[in-house]
Design a protein around this motif. Structure first.
Motif, mmCIF file in Angstrom:
data_model
loop_
_atom_site.group_PDB
_atom_site.id
_atom_site.type_symbol
_atom_site.label_atom_id
_atom_site.label_comp_id
_atom_site.label_asym_id
_atom_site.label_seq_id
_atom_site.Cartn_x
_atom_site.Cartn_y
_atom_site.Cartn_z
ATOM 1 N N ASP A 160 0.660 -1.420 -0.426
ATOM 2 C CA ASP A 160 0.167 -0.064 0.306
ATOM 3 C C ASP A 160 0.867 0.810 -0.163
ATOM 4 O OD1 ASP A 160 0.460 -0.905 2.301
ATOM 5 O OD2 ASP A 160 -0.928 0.252 3.407
ATOM 6 N N GLU A 161 1.923 1.273 0.608
ATOM 7 C CA GLU A 161 2.964 2.359 0.308
ATOM 8 C C GLU A 161 3.877 2.327 -0.566
ATOM 9 O OE1 GLU A 161 5.956 2.969 3.601
ATOM 10 O OE2 GLU A 161 5.173 1.248 5.348
ATOM 11 N N LEU A 162 3.992 0.985 -1.097
ATOM 12 C CA LEU A 162 4.057 1.577 -3.006
ATOM 13 C C LEU A 162 3.183 2.345 -4.055
ATOM 14 C CD1 LEU A 162 6.417 1.003 -5.225
ATOM 15 C CD2 LEU A 162 5.404 -1.225 -5.077
ATOM 16 N N GLU A 163 2.600 1.584 -3.411
ATOM 17 C CA GLU A 163 0.877 1.928 -3.958
ATOM 18 C C GLU A 163 0.347 3.965 -4.473
ATOM 19 O OE1 GLU A 163 -3.663 1.898 -5.313
ATOM 20 O OE2 GLU A 163 -2.619 0.218 -4.062
ATOM 21 N N LEU A 164 1.191 4.221 -2.972
ATOM 22 C CA LEU A 164 0.777 5.641 -2.483
ATOM 23 C C LEU A 164 2.233 6.602 -3.288
ATOM 24 C CD1 LEU A 164 -0.394 6.368 1.040
ATOM 25 C CD2 LEU A 164 -1.996 6.299 -1.110
ATOM 26 N N LEU A 165 2.928 5.843 -3.339
ATOM 27 C CA LEU A 165 4.580 6.260 -3.902
ATOM 28 C C LEU A 165 4.108 6.574 -5.594
ATOM 29 C CD1 LEU A 165 7.138 6.859 -3.556
ATOM 30 C CD2 LEU A 165 8.260 5.075 -4.277
ATOM 31 N N ILE A 166 4.189 5.578 -6.171
ATOM 32 C CA ILE A 166 3.733 5.289 -7.140
ATOM 33 C C ILE A 166 2.617 6.874 -7.599
ATOM 34 C CG2 ILE A 166 2.854 4.242 -9.187
ATOM 35 C CD1 ILE A 166 4.337 1.304 -8.098
ATOM 36 N N GLU A 167 1.471 6.535 -7.587
ATOM 37 C CA GLU A 167 0.635 8.024 -7.443
ATOM 38 C C GLU A 167 0.907 9.316 -7.260
ATOM 39 O OE1 GLU A 167 -3.970 7.096 -6.695
ATOM 40 O OE2 GLU A 167 -3.278 5.146 -6.225
ATOM 41 N N GLU A 168 2.207 9.196 -6.521
ATOM 42 C CA GLU A 168 2.653 10.487 -5.840
ATOM 43 C C GLU A 168 3.571 11.374 -7.134
ATOM 44 O OE1 GLU A 168 3.931 10.448 -2.161
ATOM 45 O OE2 GLU A 168 2.001 10.514 -1.058
ATOM 46 N N ARG A 169 4.416 10.267 -7.574
ATOM 47 C CA ARG A 169 5.598 10.198 -7.909
ATOM 48 C C ARG A 169 4.732 10.388 -9.473
ATOM 49 N NH1 ARG A 169 10.953 10.990 -5.611
ATOM 50 N NH2 ARG A 169 9.876 11.415 -3.746
ATOM 51 N N ARG A 170 4.251 9.525 -9.816
ATOM 52 C CA ARG A 170 3.519 9.518 -11.097
ATOM 53 C C ARG A 170 4.666 8.696 -12.184
ATOM 54 N NH1 ARG A 170 -0.424 12.085 -12.900
ATOM 55 N NH2 ARG A 170 -0.094 12.585 -14.731
ATOM 56 N N VAL A 171 5.364 7.695 -11.576
ATOM 57 C CA VAL A 171 5.780 6.550 -11.950
ATOM 58 C C VAL A 171 4.886 4.955 -12.488
ATOM 59 C CG1 VAL A 171 7.754 7.470 -11.144
ATOM 60 C CG2 VAL A 171 6.854 6.111 -9.787
ATOM 61 N N ARG A 172 5.741 4.982 -13.525
ATOM 62 C CA ARG A 172 5.081 3.260 -13.904
ATOM 63 C C ARG A 172 5.514 2.112 -13.316
ATOM 64 N NH1 ARG A 172 3.596 4.136 -20.094
ATOM 65 N NH2 ARG A 172 2.678 6.458 -19.638
ATOM 66 N N ARG A 173 6.817 1.902 -12.661
ATOM 67 C CA ARG A 173 8.076 1.001 -12.556
ATOM 68 C C ARG A 173 9.695 1.687 -11.716
ATOM 69 N NH1 ARG A 173 7.636 2.115 -18.126
ATOM 70 N NH2 ARG A 173 6.738 0.648 -19.363
ATOM 71 N N VAL A 174 9.219 1.211 -10.178
ATOM 72 C CA VAL A 174 10.016 1.168 -9.049
ATOM 73 C C VAL A 174 11.602 0.425 -9.595
ATOM 74 C CG1 VAL A 174 10.370 1.599 -7.258
ATOM 75 C CG2 VAL A 174 8.031 2.443 -8.204
#
Length: 138
Positions: free
Chosen positions: A87-101
């Motif tokens: 769930d933290e990763l999901e928030l990070l992806i949305e906040e930073r607008r990235v698709r792959r980490v």
């Protein structure tokens, strides 16, 4: 609790910063991927995307064999540890607008996780995660 380690690709493809961008393009084509973590001495120092290759090499009329990955890669890397809750990763992806980490442990690349990896396992994935690619035709 589901973590990044549970859903990541544990066999990430990466490229050395000193490689020519032509090698990055070939690797992306061979592996059907649009992003490569860029490493130097085993440490993630950036990422290069297919978009970077188009905008920073092709559109700028640079040589694909004479331009190094380090010259066109983004050095603002958003990465996570394997034990990061999903769930933290999901928030990070949305906040930073990235698709792959990239997934990094003790400075070493150990995996890559994408929006689609999350969407496959998360019943609560946001609609943003579940959206398919948009194609515009004229």
């Amino acid at each position: 609790m589901t973590t990044v380690a549970d859903v990541m690709n544990p066999e990430p493809v990466s490229i050395d910063a000193a490689s020519p961008v032509s090698a990055a393009a070939r690797m992306m084509m061979e592996h059907h991927i649009g992003m490569l973590p860029v490493v130097r001495n085993g440490v993630v120092v950036g990422i290069v995307t297919d978009r970077d290759l188009v905008l920073r090499v092709l559109a700028a009329d640079h040589s694909a064999t004479g331009t190094l990955v380090a010259e066109v890669a983004s050095d603002r890397v958003v990465s996570v540890a394997p034990e990061t809750p999903l769930d933290e990763l999901e928030l990070l992806i949305e906040e930073r607008r990235v698709r792959r980490v990239p997934v990094v442990s003790e400075g070493t690349l150990v995996g890559v996780v994408s929006q689609s990896d999350i969407a496959r396992v998360s019943p609560h994935a946001s609609p943003h995660m579940l959206e398919g690619p948009q194609v515009w035709l004229e």
